[in-house]
Write an enzyme that holds these catalytic residues in place. Structure first.
Site, PDB file in Angstrom:
ATOM      1  N   THR A   7     -31.616 -64.323  42.276  1.00  0.00           N
ATOM      2  CA  THR A   7     -32.711 -64.025  41.373  1.00  0.00           C
ATOM      3  C   THR A   7     -32.964 -62.552  41.068  1.00  0.00           C
ATOM      4  OG1 THR A   7     -34.706 -65.208  40.736  1.00  0.00           O
ATOM      5  CG2 THR A   7     -34.888 -63.880  42.709  1.00  0.00           C
ATOM      6  N   LYS A  43     -39.196 -68.389  41.769  1.00  0.00           N
ATOM      7  CA  LYS A  43     -39.460 -67.497  42.893  1.00  0.00           C
ATOM      8  C   LYS A  43     -40.613 -66.550  42.582  1.00  0.00           C
ATOM      9  CE  LYS A  43     -35.139 -67.856  45.250  1.00  0.00           C
ATOM     10  NZ  LYS A  43     -34.122 -67.137  45.989  1.00  0.00           N
ATOM     11  N   GLY A  70     -43.648 -62.243  43.680  1.00  0.00           N
ATOM     12  CA  GLY A  70     -42.282 -62.682  43.426  1.00  0.00           C
ATOM     13  C   GLY A  70     -41.407 -62.323  44.602  1.00  0.00           C
ATOM     14  N   SER A  88     -30.881 -59.141  42.583  1.00  0.00           N
ATOM     15  CA  SER A  88     -29.528 -58.810  42.151  1.00  0.00           C
ATOM     16  C   SER A  88     -29.483 -58.040  40.843  1.00  0.00           C
ATOM     17  CB  SER A  88     -28.701 -60.096  42.018  1.00  0.00           C
ATOM     18  OG  SER A  88     -28.680 -60.793  43.234  1.00  0.00           O
TER      19      SER A  88
END
Length: 180
Positions: free
Chosen positions: A5, A37, A49, A129
């Site tokens: 995510t 998320k 988050g 990421s």
């Protein structure tokens, strides 16, 4: 290795918004494309988050919300106390995970190493990421664009999803708006 995510948080003039993509990857395989998320906490007064594994997210969200309730919604105090507890926990501190939390006053990046970081500009932070891609896009759109807060987050995450192989364009957002 899990890659999971991209989360972007933005605190603008009229509202605060958090958004995240839905991709969870394992190696070169997409395990899930529609994971959520991001969460609203404390009856929707705080947005949060998480970047990391989903099972860890539930534990950390629950722990943060418990601490947030104990501080009567004071995000700064809760962020500091949460980071202390996260760092003290022998299991949780080893997680390769980060959280973003925000309200209309503050935005913080939290980690298991005890980090409580407020972004230098006080309004844009990203993790995960594709976090750096989303952060770059958000800074450019904030500086040169005329999008509202929610669309700025969505467009920035779309850009990250077009660049980062661990990020998709299945985007969800939550917002806190000023009363008009």
């Amino acid at each position: 290795m899990f890659h999971a995510t991209t989360i972007l948080a933005y605190k603008g003039k009229n509202g605060s918004v958090i958004g995240g993509d839905g991709q969870v990857s394992f190696g070169n395989t997409v395990l899930k494309g529609n994971a959520t998320k991001i969460r609203k906490l404390l009856d929707g007064k705080i947005l949060a988050g998480f970047a990391g594994s989903t099972a860890d997210a539930f534990n950390l969200f629950d722990m943060f919300e418990r601490i947030l309730e104990g501080t009567k919604g004071n995000l700064l105090k809760a962020a500091i106390e949460f980071s202390k507890e996260w760092r003290k926990d022998k299991y949780l501190r080893k997680l390769e995970a980060m959280m973003l939390v925000l309200d209309r006053e503050h935005i913080f990046l939290l980690s298991g190493t005890g980090d409580v970081v407020e972004p230098e500009d006080g309004k844009i932070a990203a993790i995960g990421s594709g976090g750096n891609y989303a952060l770059s896009a958000a800074r450019a759109l904030d500086k040169f664009g005329s999008l509202d807060e929610e669309n700025l987050v969505k467009e920035s995450l779309k850009i990250a999803g077009e660049i980062c192989i661990y990020t998709n364009t299945n985007i969800k957002t939550y917002a806190l708006w000023d009363e008009k």
